[in-house]
Design a protein around this motif. Structure first.
Motif, PDB file in Angstrom:
ATOM      1  N   GLN A  32       0.820  -1.202   0.000  1.00 18.55           N
ATOM      2  CA  GLN A  32       0.000   0.000   0.000  1.00 18.55           C
ATOM      3  C   GLN A  32       0.861   1.262   0.000  1.00 18.55           C
ATOM      4  OE1 GLN A  32      -2.206  -0.904   3.537  1.00 18.55           O
ATOM      5  NE2 GLN A  32      -4.013  -1.561   2.399  1.00 18.55           N
ATOM      6  N   GLU A  35       1.627   2.302  -3.398  1.00 24.57           N
ATOM      7  CA  GLU A  35       0.416   2.900  -3.978  1.00 24.57           C
ATOM      8  C   GLU A  35       0.232   4.338  -3.485  1.00 24.57           C
ATOM      9  OE1 GLU A  35      -4.395   2.031  -3.816  1.00 24.57           O
ATOM     10  OE2 GLU A  35      -3.014   0.390  -3.366  1.00 24.57           O
ATOM     11  N   VAL A  36       0.485   4.556  -2.201  1.00 25.44           N
ATOM     12  CA  VAL A  36       0.354   5.898  -1.621  1.00 25.44           C
ATOM     13  C   VAL A  36       1.339   6.858  -2.277  1.00 25.44           C
ATOM     14  CG1 VAL A  36       0.723   7.263   0.482  1.00 25.44           C
ATOM     15  CG2 VAL A  36      -0.608   5.134   0.579  1.00 25.44           C
ATOM     16  N   GLU A  39       0.216   7.616  -5.925  1.00 28.09           N
ATOM     17  CA  GLU A  39      -0.948   8.504  -5.975  1.00 28.09           C
ATOM     18  C   GLU A  39      -0.591   9.910  -5.483  1.00 28.09           C
ATOM     19  OE1 GLU A  39      -4.578   9.865  -6.976  1.00 28.09           O
ATOM     20  OE2 GLU A  39      -3.732   7.905  -7.481  1.00 28.09           O
ATOM     21  N   SER A  67      -3.228   7.946   2.144  1.00 29.47           N
ATOM     22  CA  SER A  67      -3.128   6.787   3.044  1.00 29.47           C
ATOM     23  C   SER A  67      -4.478   6.475   3.679  1.00 29.47           C
ATOM     24  CB  SER A  67      -2.113   7.051   4.156  1.00 29.47           C
ATOM     25  OG  SER A  67      -0.825   7.206   3.653  1.00 29.47           O
ATOM     26  N   VAL A  70      -6.667   4.856   1.104  1.00 31.09           N
ATOM     27  CA  VAL A  70      -6.247   3.476   0.831  1.00 31.09           C
ATOM     28  C   VAL A  70      -6.711   2.565   1.958  1.00 31.09           C
ATOM     29  CG1 VAL A  70      -4.210   1.974   0.696  1.00 31.09           C
ATOM     30  CG2 VAL A  70      -4.316   4.050  -0.680  1.00 31.09           C
ATOM     31  N   ARG A  71      -6.470   2.980   3.205  1.00 31.92           N
ATOM     32  CA  ARG A  71      -6.910   2.158   4.348  1.00 31.92           C
ATOM     33  C   ARG A  71      -8.421   1.982   4.336  1.00 31.92           C
ATOM     34  NH1 ARG A  71      -3.288   5.414   7.108  1.00 31.92           N
ATOM     35  NH2 ARG A  71      -5.000   6.585   8.009  1.00 31.92           N
ATOM     36  N   SER A  73     -10.517   2.151   1.767  1.00 37.59           N
ATOM     37  CA  SER A  73     -10.982   1.317   0.657  1.00 37.59           C
ATOM     38  C   SER A  73     -10.627  -0.149   0.888  1.00 37.59           C
ATOM     39  CB  SER A  73     -10.415   1.804  -0.672  1.00 37.59           C
ATOM     40  OG  SER A  73      -9.032   1.576  -0.746  1.00 37.59           O
ATOM     41  N   ARG A  74      -9.475  -0.407   1.478  1.00 38.41           N
ATOM     42  CA  ARG A  74      -9.096  -1.797   1.753  1.00 38.41           C
ATOM     43  C   ARG A  74      -9.961  -2.403   2.848  1.00 38.41           C
ATOM     44  NH1 ARG A  74      -3.846  -3.205  -0.610  1.00 38.41           N
ATOM     45  NH2 ARG A  74      -3.968  -1.973  -2.507  1.00 38.41           N
TER      46      ARG A  74
END
Length: 92
Positions: A32, A35-36, A39, A67, A70-71, A73-74
């Motif tokens: 992740q 990804e962070v 993005e 972040s 992402v957290r 959505s996960r």
């Protein structure tokens, strides 16, 4: 003389990407974190002309929001069913 956008972005990346990655790794897992960072720099590219002189704090603010997204959505994504759940009861 104002640098070309590509030059500005390349400098921004070279100077700050490692720090943004360390920041992200303290908040999310390694996958992740990549990804962070990606993005965060997409946002930086889109808003290149708006980035203040204090670039790193601005990037950290973007990375903090990315972040969190992402957290969120996960954690909201449904887990994939296990293989045995897909086969059905009583089937071996």
């Amino acid at each position: 003389m104002v640098p070309a956008p590509e030059e500005h972005f390349n400098r921004l990346w070279l100077e700050h990407a490692p720090a943004v990655l360390r920041y992200a790794r303290r908040r999310v897992d390694d996958e992740q974190a990549d990804e962070v960072v990606a993005e965060t720099f997409v946002v930086a590219w889109r808003r290149l002309a708006e980035i203040p002189a204090a670039e790193l704090p601005w990037l950290f603010g973007v990375a903090r929001r990315v972040s969190a997204n992402v957290r969120r959505s996960r954690s909201a994504a449904p887990e994939a069913p296990s293989r045995s759940a897909c086969i059905g009861p009583g089937v071996v």
